[in-house]
Design a protein around this motif. Structure first.
Motif, short mmCIF file in Angstrom:
data_model
loop_
_atom_site.label_atom_id
_atom_site.label_comp_id
_atom_site.label_asym_id
_atom_site.label_seq_id
_atom_site.Cartn_x
_atom_site.Cartn_y
_atom_site.Cartn_z
N LYS A 168 0.83 -1.21 0.00
CA LYS A 168 0.00 0.00 0.00
C LYS A 168 0.86 1.27 0.00
O LYS A 168 0.45 2.31 -0.52
N ARG A 171 4.09 3.00 -4.67
CA ARG A 171 3.34 3.84 -5.60
C ARG A 171 2.59 3.01 -6.63
O ARG A 171 3.11 2.04 -7.18
N LEU A 172 1.34 3.40 -6.91
CA LEU A 172 0.52 2.74 -7.92
C LEU A 172 0.90 3.23 -9.31
O LEU A 172 1.19 4.42 -9.50
N GLU A 176 -3.10 0.96 -12.88
CA GLU A 176 -3.50 0.05 -11.81
C GLU A 176 -4.75 0.54 -11.09
O GLU A 176 -4.95 1.75 -10.90
N VAL A 177 -5.57 -0.44 -10.66
CA VAL A 177 -6.74 -0.10 -9.84
C VAL A 177 -6.28 0.04 -8.39
O VAL A 177 -5.27 -0.55 -7.99
N PRO A 178 -7.01 0.79 -7.55
CA PRO A 178 -6.60 0.97 -6.14
C PRO A 178 -6.67 -0.34 -5.36
O PRO A 178 -7.37 -1.29 -5.76
N PHE A 179 -5.97 -0.39 -4.23
CA PHE A 179 -6.04 -1.55 -3.35
C PHE A 179 -7.44 -1.66 -2.74
O PHE A 179 -8.05 -0.65 -2.39
N GLN A 181 -9.86 -2.90 -4.49
CA GLN A 181 -10.78 -2.93 -5.63
C GLN A 181 -10.30 -3.90 -6.72
O GLN A 181 -10.71 -3.80 -7.87
N ASN A 183 -6.72 -4.99 -7.07
CA ASN A 183 -5.32 -4.89 -7.45
C ASN A 183 -4.62 -6.21 -7.11
O ASN A 183 -4.60 -6.63 -5.95
#
Length: 387
Positions: A168, A171-172, A176-179, A181, A183
């Motif tokens: 977390k 860096r995304l 990428e989709v958020p954590f 949702q 990932n």
């Protein structure tokens, strides 16, 4: 999981044998100091409030005192109940607190909250893009899990939470989709970490004879049943056991892939079993398992009692794992403390005059002091927020 499990097995095979030489430097004072460090580690690494974790450790130590004192032969805290003169069984506490306690908690929720129905699942095999995103997370999770598995109080659960927290913080990428949702890194890192930690947690068990977590404490019981004393002598007196264990880990990792990839659809179908059918089966099998250990119906009543206690822990937000570790390490710590006192003729300075013992106690004090610092305490609380 397969990759991390293989790496963890390599670490165990490579470092366990050299570490046995270090284990022979340990006397009663060093063992006692190491167990103090393990208990402090369990407090620090337990999720939730520090004070609650400390309370659970102390409760575990008190429960470990129940039974007949080895030196004097006097029954302690048995309240004139004959069945308690042999102490409380580890299986009784584990099944009650973790098994029955969780069932009572689930039954207290609304039916919609405890049912897990899964719709039709497709696209189970990871794509090339998935592998590309997973690889750095797998490497980070494997490294973190391998280290945390060796530490007293760590283990697979702690490694999984730590790896997820680390991901977390990473860096995304723009695509990428958020954590939380979907990932894939949020699954890959914790799965790698818990498998690596599960393998490396055998190192303190096989080199020092000390279980670093509750699962390894169960392994101590299994080895004791077969008249095998965990510790550095295992590799010299039972080399076939040690290398057989390494071989079984390789086979187990291979079976992990063989069973999971083709049969994933069946495992998902199990999630659709209604809870009203599932919980009576869990209760029954727990009762059978506890009874078969000593063939004693008193243990079944004790499991029910600890189930209520475990439910109380869940309602109060208290992590039960430190209790089990305190229960296992408490009697061992007491035994080594007495041995150290006998050898030193009652001189308590033996714990600070011996370099290794003093270093371990110093590490325990430093760990406790660090975690009490406001900034570190805040970061620790943030790490467990996902739980």
């Amino acid at each position: 999981s397969f990759f991390a499990g293989c790496v963890g097995t390599l670490v165990l095979a490579a470092f366990a044998v050299p570490l046995t030489e270090v284990a022979f430097l340990f006397g009663p004072a060093e063992y006692c100091a190491l167990m103090v460090l393990g208990l402090v580690g369990a407090v620090v690494l337990a999720s939730g409030d520090l004070l609650k974790a400390l309370g659970m450790i102390l409760l575990g130590l008190l429960l470990g005192l129940v039974g007949t004192d080895v030196n004097s032969g006097v029954a302690r805290f048995s309240f004139e109940v004959p069945e308690l003169t042999d102490g409380i069984g580890f299986i009784v506490i584990a099944m009650g607190v973790f098994g029955y306690g969780e069932i009572i908690s689930n039954l207290g929720r609304h039916a919609s909250e405890r049912e897990v129905f899964t719709a039709d699942v497709h696209g189970l095999m990871p794509s090339r893009e998935d592998f590309k995103r997973m690889l750095p997370a797998i490497l980070r999770g494997t490294s973190l899990g391998s280290v945390l598995g060796i530490l007293p109080g760590g283990g697979a659960v702690m490694a999984a939470f730590a790896a997820y927290t680390l991901e977390k913080k990473t860096r995304l990428q723009p695509s990428e989709v958020p954590f939380g949702q979907g990932n894939i890194r949020g699954v890959a890192a914790p799965e790698a970490a818990n498998n690596a930690a599960a393998q490396t947690s055998f190192i303190p068990l096989l080199t020092l004879g000390i279980p670093p977590n509750a699962v390894m404490a169960l392994m101590v019981g299994a080895m004791t049943i077969h008249n095998i004393q965990p510790g550095p002598q295992v590799m010299s007196s039972n080399p076939e056991l040690f290398w057989g264990l390494i071989a079984s880990m390789w086979i187990g990792n291979a079976m992990l892939v063989v069973l999971n990839l083709p049969l994933i659809g069946i495992w998902i179908k199990l999630l659709s079993v209604p809870y009203r059918w599932l919980f009576p089966a869990i209760v029954l099998f727990c009762a059978i398992g506890v009874y078969s250990t000593n063939n004693n119906t008193f243990d079944i009543w004790m499991v029910g009692l600890f189930g209520v206690v475990g439910y109380g822990f869940i309602k109060l937000g208290m992590e039960p794992a430190p209790l089990l570790l305190g229960f296992i390490l408490g009697p061992m710590m007491e035994e080594n403390l007495r041995r150290a006192m006998l050898l030193s003729r009652g001189d308590w300075s033996v714990f600070v005059t011996r370099p290794l013992s003093a270093a371990l106690l110093g590490a325990a004090l430093m760990l406790l002091a660090l975690v009490l610092l406001p900034s570190i305490k805040r970061k620790r609380n943030e790490a467990f927020v996902e739980e």
